[in-house]
Motif scaffolding. Structure first.
Motif, PDB file in Angstrom:
ATOM      1  N   GLN A   1       0.838  -1.203   0.000  1.00  0.00           N
ATOM      2  CA  GLN A   1       0.000   0.000   0.000  1.00  0.00           C
ATOM      3  C   GLN A   1       0.875   1.257   0.000  1.00  0.00           C
ATOM      4  N   VAL A   2       0.399   2.254  -0.746  1.00  0.00           N
ATOM      5  CA  VAL A   2       1.072   3.551  -0.840  1.00  0.00           C
ATOM      6  C   VAL A   2       0.024   4.634  -0.580  1.00  0.00           C
ATOM      7  N   TYR A   3       0.392   5.596   0.269  1.00  0.00           N
ATOM      8  CA  TYR A   3      -0.556   6.653   0.601  1.00  0.00           C
ATOM      9  C   TYR A   3       0.232   7.876   1.071  1.00  0.00           C
ATOM     10  N   VAL A   4      -0.485   9.003   1.214  1.00  0.00           N
ATOM     11  CA  VAL A   4       0.125  10.281   1.616  1.00  0.00           C
ATOM     12  C   VAL A   4      -0.456  10.708   2.956  1.00  0.00           C
ATOM     13  N   GLN A   5       0.446  11.024   3.875  1.00  0.00           N
ATOM     14  CA  GLN A   5      -0.009  11.571   5.158  1.00  0.00           C
ATOM     15  C   GLN A   5       0.386  13.048   5.274  1.00  0.00           C
TER      16      GLN A   5
END
Length: 293
Positions: free
Chosen positions: A265-269
């Motif tokens: 999984q890849v995401y932006v915080q």
């Protein structure tokens, strides 16, 4: 053998009678003064002479029969020898023919055995060649299966398309928040392969491969900007800008190639107490599959 014994017996009897007659003749010669006619001999002597005559006749007949028997015996022996010779000749002929037939049969048998050995040798060679062919065929089938699998894999790779791009959306500033917050890019631009979830803000890799990701933002200067790109729970890259009273607007971004396994999984915080501007054209998150592994 019986005829020879009979002949010897008759000859002995004949000799004895001859001596008896000679003795009688000597006695008669001494009595010359006595007138005796031929018919006035002693009765016993006459009978003896008669018997002797009869015996002589029988002896002659016996001798004649004996000669005939001997002649017939010789003929029989001759015929027997001839028959034996003929039988022996026939046996020799039959034996020769049988020996020739046996020799011919032995020759044919040897030829058959030789041909059989040749056939067995050729059969073994054929079996060996067949085994080699089967082995080569299995190898070819294995290589063919591998090639087909590779072709299918390459075809799947070619068919697997993963491309997405989304913006933060909204109508103004997003943040700041007191805690780190996953930034959800709600306004979808492109989502080929449906790997990005616009409700959670998380991209999930559908296949293993190398992916390229970019993040861009627009924000004001009154608050800090700090965005972090995560792979699973690990920070990979980030982009940020410090708070500034004199700088009223800021733009920034970053990009990275990531090798992902299926399910990563890849995401932006967005860091706590930082912010970005929303709208449909400013802050974006994009990515695509470069090559499948």
């Amino acid at each position: 053998m019986w005829l020879r014994d009979t002949e010897a017996t008759w000859k002995m009897n004949f000799t004895i009678l001859w001596f008896v007659l000679l003795f009688c003749g000597l006695i008669l010669a001494q009595d010359e003064g006595t007138a005796i006619e031929t018919q006035s001999c002693f009765p016993d002597m006459c009978n003896l002479l008669k018997e002797f005559g009869a015996m002589r006749e029988k002896l002659g007949a016996m001798e004649t029969r004996l000669k005939d028997s001997e002649t017939r015996l010789k003929d029989s022996e001759t015929r027997l020898k001839d028959s034996e010779n003929q039988i022996l000749e026939l046996k020799n002929k039959e034996f020769g023919a049988m020996r020739e037939k046996l020799g011919a049969m032995e020759t044919r048998l040897k030829d058959s055995e030789t041909r059989l050995k040749d056939s067995e040798t050729r059969l073994k060679d054929s079996e060996t060649r067949l085994k080699d062919s089967e082995t080569r065929l299995k190898d070819s089938e294995t290589r063919l299966n591998d090639s087909e699998n590779k072709i299918v894999e390459l075809s799947n790779k070619e068919r697997t398309k993963v491309i997405f791009s989304a913006s933060a959306g909204g109508s103004g500033r997003i943040g700041p928040f007191n805690t780190d917050t996953t930034l959800i890019y709600r306004a979808m631009k492109t989502n080929i392969g449906n790997a990005y979830n616009q409700f959670t803000g998380i991209f999930t890799a559908p296949v293993a491969g190398v992916y390229y990701f970019t993040i861009f933002y627009h924000a004001g200067g009154e608050h800090e900007v700090k965005l972090l790109l995560y792979k699973n729970n690990e920070v990979v890259v980030m982009t940020r800008d410090h708070q500034s009273d004199s700088d009223t607007a800021d733009n920034g971004g970053n990009a990275v190639f990531l090798q992902l396994q299926q399910g990563d999984q890849v995401y932006v915080q967005m860091h706590a107490k930082s912010h970005v501007w929303g709208f449909n054209h400013l802050t974006t998150f994009s990515g695509f599959l470069v090559t499948q592994m």
